[in-house]
Motif scaffolding. Structure first.
Motif, PDB file in Angstrom:
ATOM      1  N   MET A   1     -72.900   6.697  51.471  1.00 26.56           N
ATOM      2  CA  MET A   1     -73.294   5.290  51.531  1.00 26.56           C
ATOM      3  C   MET A   1     -72.076   4.438  51.891  1.00 26.56           C
ATOM      4  N   SER A   2     -72.299   3.407  52.683  1.00 23.85           N
ATOM      5  CA  SER A   2     -71.210   2.595  53.187  1.00 23.85           C
ATOM      6  C   SER A   2     -70.445   1.879  52.077  1.00 23.85           C
ATOM      7  N   LEU A   3     -69.119   1.871  52.246  1.00 24.55           N
ATOM      8  CA  LEU A   3     -68.281   1.141  51.300  1.00 24.55           C
ATOM      9  C   LEU A   3     -68.560  -0.359  51.343  1.00 24.55           C
ATOM     10  N   LEU A   4     -69.047  -0.853  52.506  1.00 24.86           N
ATOM     11  CA  LEU A   4     -69.315  -2.285  52.611  1.00 24.86           C
ATOM     12  C   LEU A   4     -70.357  -2.747  51.601  1.00 24.86           C
ATOM     13  N   LEU A   5     -71.278  -1.863  51.240  1.00 27.43           N
ATOM     14  CA  LEU A   5     -72.290  -2.242  50.272  1.00 27.43           C
ATOM     15  C   LEU A   5     -71.685  -2.468  48.890  1.00 27.43           C
ATOM     16  N   HIS A   6     -70.521  -1.863  48.657  1.00 18.51           N
ATOM     17  CA  HIS A   6     -69.863  -2.005  47.358  1.00 18.51           C
ATOM     18  C   HIS A   6     -68.944  -3.221  47.291  1.00 18.51           C
ATOM     19  N   THR A   7     -68.747  -3.901  48.417  1.00 14.54           N
ATOM     20  CA  THR A   7     -67.774  -4.991  48.452  1.00 14.54           C
ATOM     21  C   THR A   7     -68.385  -6.357  48.202  1.00 14.54           C
ATOM     22  N   TYR A   8     -69.700  -6.427  47.995  1.00 15.19           N
ATOM     23  CA  TYR A   8     -70.343  -7.738  47.877  1.00 15.19           C
ATOM     24  C   TYR A   8     -69.754  -8.548  46.720  1.00 15.19           C
ATOM     25  N   GLY A   9     -69.463  -7.877  45.612  1.00 14.04           N
ATOM     26  CA  GLY A   9     -68.890  -8.588  44.469  1.00 14.04           C
ATOM     27  C   GLY A   9     -67.563  -9.250  44.779  1.00 14.04           C
ATOM     28  N   LEU A  10     -66.844  -8.697  45.759  1.00 11.97           N
ATOM     29  CA  LEU A  10     -65.552  -9.269  46.141  1.00 11.97           C
ATOM     30  C   LEU A  10     -65.718 -10.506  47.022  1.00 11.97           C
ATOM     31  N   VAL A  11     -66.752 -10.500  47.880  1.00 15.48           N
ATOM     32  CA  VAL A  11     -66.933 -11.619  48.816  1.00 15.48           C
ATOM     33  C   VAL A  11     -67.839 -12.710  48.255  1.00 15.48           C
ATOM     34  N   ARG A  12     -68.590 -12.408  47.219  1.00 16.18           N
ATOM     35  CA  ARG A  12     -69.523 -13.398  46.701  1.00 16.18           C
ATOM     36  C   ARG A  12     -68.845 -14.691  46.260  1.00 16.18           C
ATOM     37  N   PRO A  13     -67.690 -14.663  45.580  1.00 18.06           N
ATOM     38  CA  PRO A  13     -67.062 -15.937  45.209  1.00 18.06           C
ATOM     39  C   PRO A  13     -66.792 -16.843  46.406  1.00 18.06           C
ATOM     40  N   ALA A  14     -66.377 -16.252  47.529  1.00 25.45           N
ATOM     41  CA  ALA A  14     -66.141 -17.058  48.726  1.00 25.45           C
ATOM     42  C   ALA A  14     -67.439 -17.644  49.260  1.00 25.45           C
ATOM     43  N   LEU A  15     -68.494 -16.851  49.253  1.00 26.67           N
ATOM     44  CA  LEU A  15     -69.795 -17.342  49.709  1.00 26.67           C
ATOM     45  C   LEU A  15     -70.292 -18.469  48.808  1.00 26.67           C
ATOM     46  N   PHE A  16     -70.067 -18.336  47.510  1.00 28.87           N
ATOM     47  CA  PHE A  16     -70.564 -19.335  46.576  1.00 28.87           C
ATOM     48  C   PHE A  16     -69.755 -20.627  46.610  1.00 28.87           C
ATOM     49  N   ARG A  17     -68.606 -20.597  47.272  1.00 28.54           N
ATOM     50  CA  ARG A  17     -67.863 -21.851  47.485  1.00 28.54           C
ATOM     51  C   ARG A  17     -68.408 -22.621  48.678  1.00 28.54           C
ATOM     52  N   MET A  18     -69.216 -21.959  49.502  1.00 26.80           N
ATOM     53  CA  MET A  18     -69.832 -22.600  50.655  1.00 26.80           C
ATOM     54  C   MET A  18     -71.118 -23.304  50.239  1.00 26.80           C
ATOM     55  N   ASP A  19     -71.554 -24.259  51.048  1.00 30.93           N
ATOM     56  CA  ASP A  19     -72.894 -24.811  50.889  1.00 30.93           C
ATOM     57  C   ASP A  19     -73.897 -23.660  50.884  1.00 30.93           C
ATOM     58  N   ALA A  20     -74.891 -23.725  50.003  1.00 30.83           N
ATOM     59  CA  ALA A  20     -75.789 -22.589  49.794  1.00 30.83           C
ATOM     60  C   ALA A  20     -76.525 -22.179  51.064  1.00 30.83           C
ATOM     61  N   GLU A  21     -77.032 -23.158  51.813  1.00 33.62           N
ATOM     62  CA  GLU A  21     -77.778 -22.796  53.031  1.00 33.62           C
ATOM     63  C   GLU A  21     -76.850 -22.258  54.109  1.00 33.62           C
ATOM     64  N   LYS A  22     -75.643 -22.818  54.215  1.00 40.73           N
ATOM     65  CA  LYS A  22     -74.683 -22.301  55.193  1.00 40.73           C
ATOM     66  C   LYS A  22     -74.262 -20.880  54.837  1.00 40.73           C
TER      67      LYS A  22
END
Length: 347
Positions: A1-22
């Motif tokens: 299984m791809s390692l990228l699937l395991h990295t969501y927890g690392l990128v989520r804080p950055a996504l949550f700093r963005m406007d939700a729809e963006k």
């Protein structure tokens, strides 16, 4: 299984700093780009063969409508491991939806509030996007979700749904009739018994005509709200059986705010999704199962953020489940968690 699937927890804080729809749009486009470059980077194959409405699913964990309203990212989303993918809601004509901002996070409760209002590029572009995807051609199961335009008077709603059915029929494994979004004025009035029988009866008649013309039978499901009392649920159960509708998706978002009292953004208008809906949808599923017997197909959706909750949906009477908000907070490994939990429960 791809390692990228395991990295969501690392990128989520950055996504949550963005406007939700963006952040939503960014994530979809990122998935699409990665998938185009190398599908293996985000793909996971999760097999737990399941029958639903006469369809053969790879597994019983699906993507709920709303994440990909225009059907533009079907292949990338399917690669995450879903057993079936549902896209839309599409309306006959393009519409911009409600004014922005219209998507709000409530992170302490892992919930979202949206008031999108069926924003989409219209039926013609939707069908074009669906035709470009390879998901069905490669054995995936695809549901197409139809609704009515905001400008269409509620008394003329059936005409919009018939246009939607005509357009998507040839390209769908099943069609979902969305009458439960809280963000289109008066839409939920279509859940009344008389209104529902009129609408679903017309769709069943048109389906028979399309079946004759195209030589294939496409199941129809109806998506209902969690904010229904027992009598309303019973009326819906009567209507779907009378009109030969193949399944029910239970449920859409809730108007209740009991779960998020005093939370930031809780005052925003729109449908609340996430854990707030889980118990509400369980109640609807249990009542439907009592009324419809053991064999009628029910898809459970609303507030699933763990494999445990996926199993609770199945135990309540659902044959399969769908995810949306849980993906935003937990990431794509939630899909595997749900498949594994359901598989263990059925052993």
């Amino acid at each position: 299984m791809s390692l990228l699937l395991h990295t969501y927890g690392l990128v989520r804080p950055a996504l949550f700093r963005m406007d939700a729809e963006k952040a939503h749009e960014f994530t979809l486009h990122w998935l699409e780009k990665v998938h185009q470059v190398a599908a293996s980077l985000i793909s996971q194959e999760l097999l737990l063969p399941t029958k639903l409405m006469g369809l053969d699913l790879k597994n019983p964990v699906g993507l709920a409508a709303g994440l990909d309203k225009n059907g533009a990212h079907i292949d990338a989303l399917g690669a995450l491991g879903f057993g079936f993918v549902e896209v839309g809601t599409v309306t006959p004509l393009a519409q911009s939806g409600n004014p922005k901002p219209r998507l709000f996070r409530l992170p302490a409760k892992q919930c979202l509030i949206n008031r999108f209002g069926f924003n989409n590029e219209g039926l013609d572009q939707f069908i074009h996007n669906v035709q470009q995807s390879q998901w069905r051609k490669n054995g995936g199961t695809l549901g197409l979700n139809i609704g009515k335009n905001a400008a269409t008077p509620i008394e003329n709603a059936t005409e919009d749904y018939l246009k939607g059915l005509d357009g998507v029929y040839a390209h769908a494994d099943y069609v979902t009739v969305n009458i439960s979004s809280p963000n289109t004025q008066n839409l939920r009035a279509l859940q009344g018994e008389n209104e529902l029988i009129q609408l679903l009866g017309a769709l069943n008649t048109r389906r028979a005509e399309l079946q004759e013309q195209q030589g294939r039978y496409v199941p129809i499901a109806v998506k209902i709200a969690p904010d229904l009392d027992s009598a309303q649920i019973d009326s819906i159960a009567t209507a779907v059986q009378q009109c030969q509708i193949d399944g029910i998706i239970a449920t859409n978002t809730t108007l209740s705010r009991d779960y998020v009292i005093n939370q930031p953004n809780a005052h925003e208008q729109g449908g609340l999704s996430g854990p707030a809906v889980h118990e509400l949808s369980l109640r609807v599923i249990q009542r439907l199962r009592q009324q419809l017997g053991t064999d009628y197909p029910i898809i459970g959706v609303g507030g699933i953020s763990s494999g445990v909750q996926a199993v609770e949906k199945i135990q309540a009477g659902a044959n399969a489940i769908q995810l949306y908000t849980g993906l935003i907070y937990q990431g794509p490994l939630l899909i595997r968690d749900c498949v594994d939990a359901i598989q263990n429960q059925t052993r």
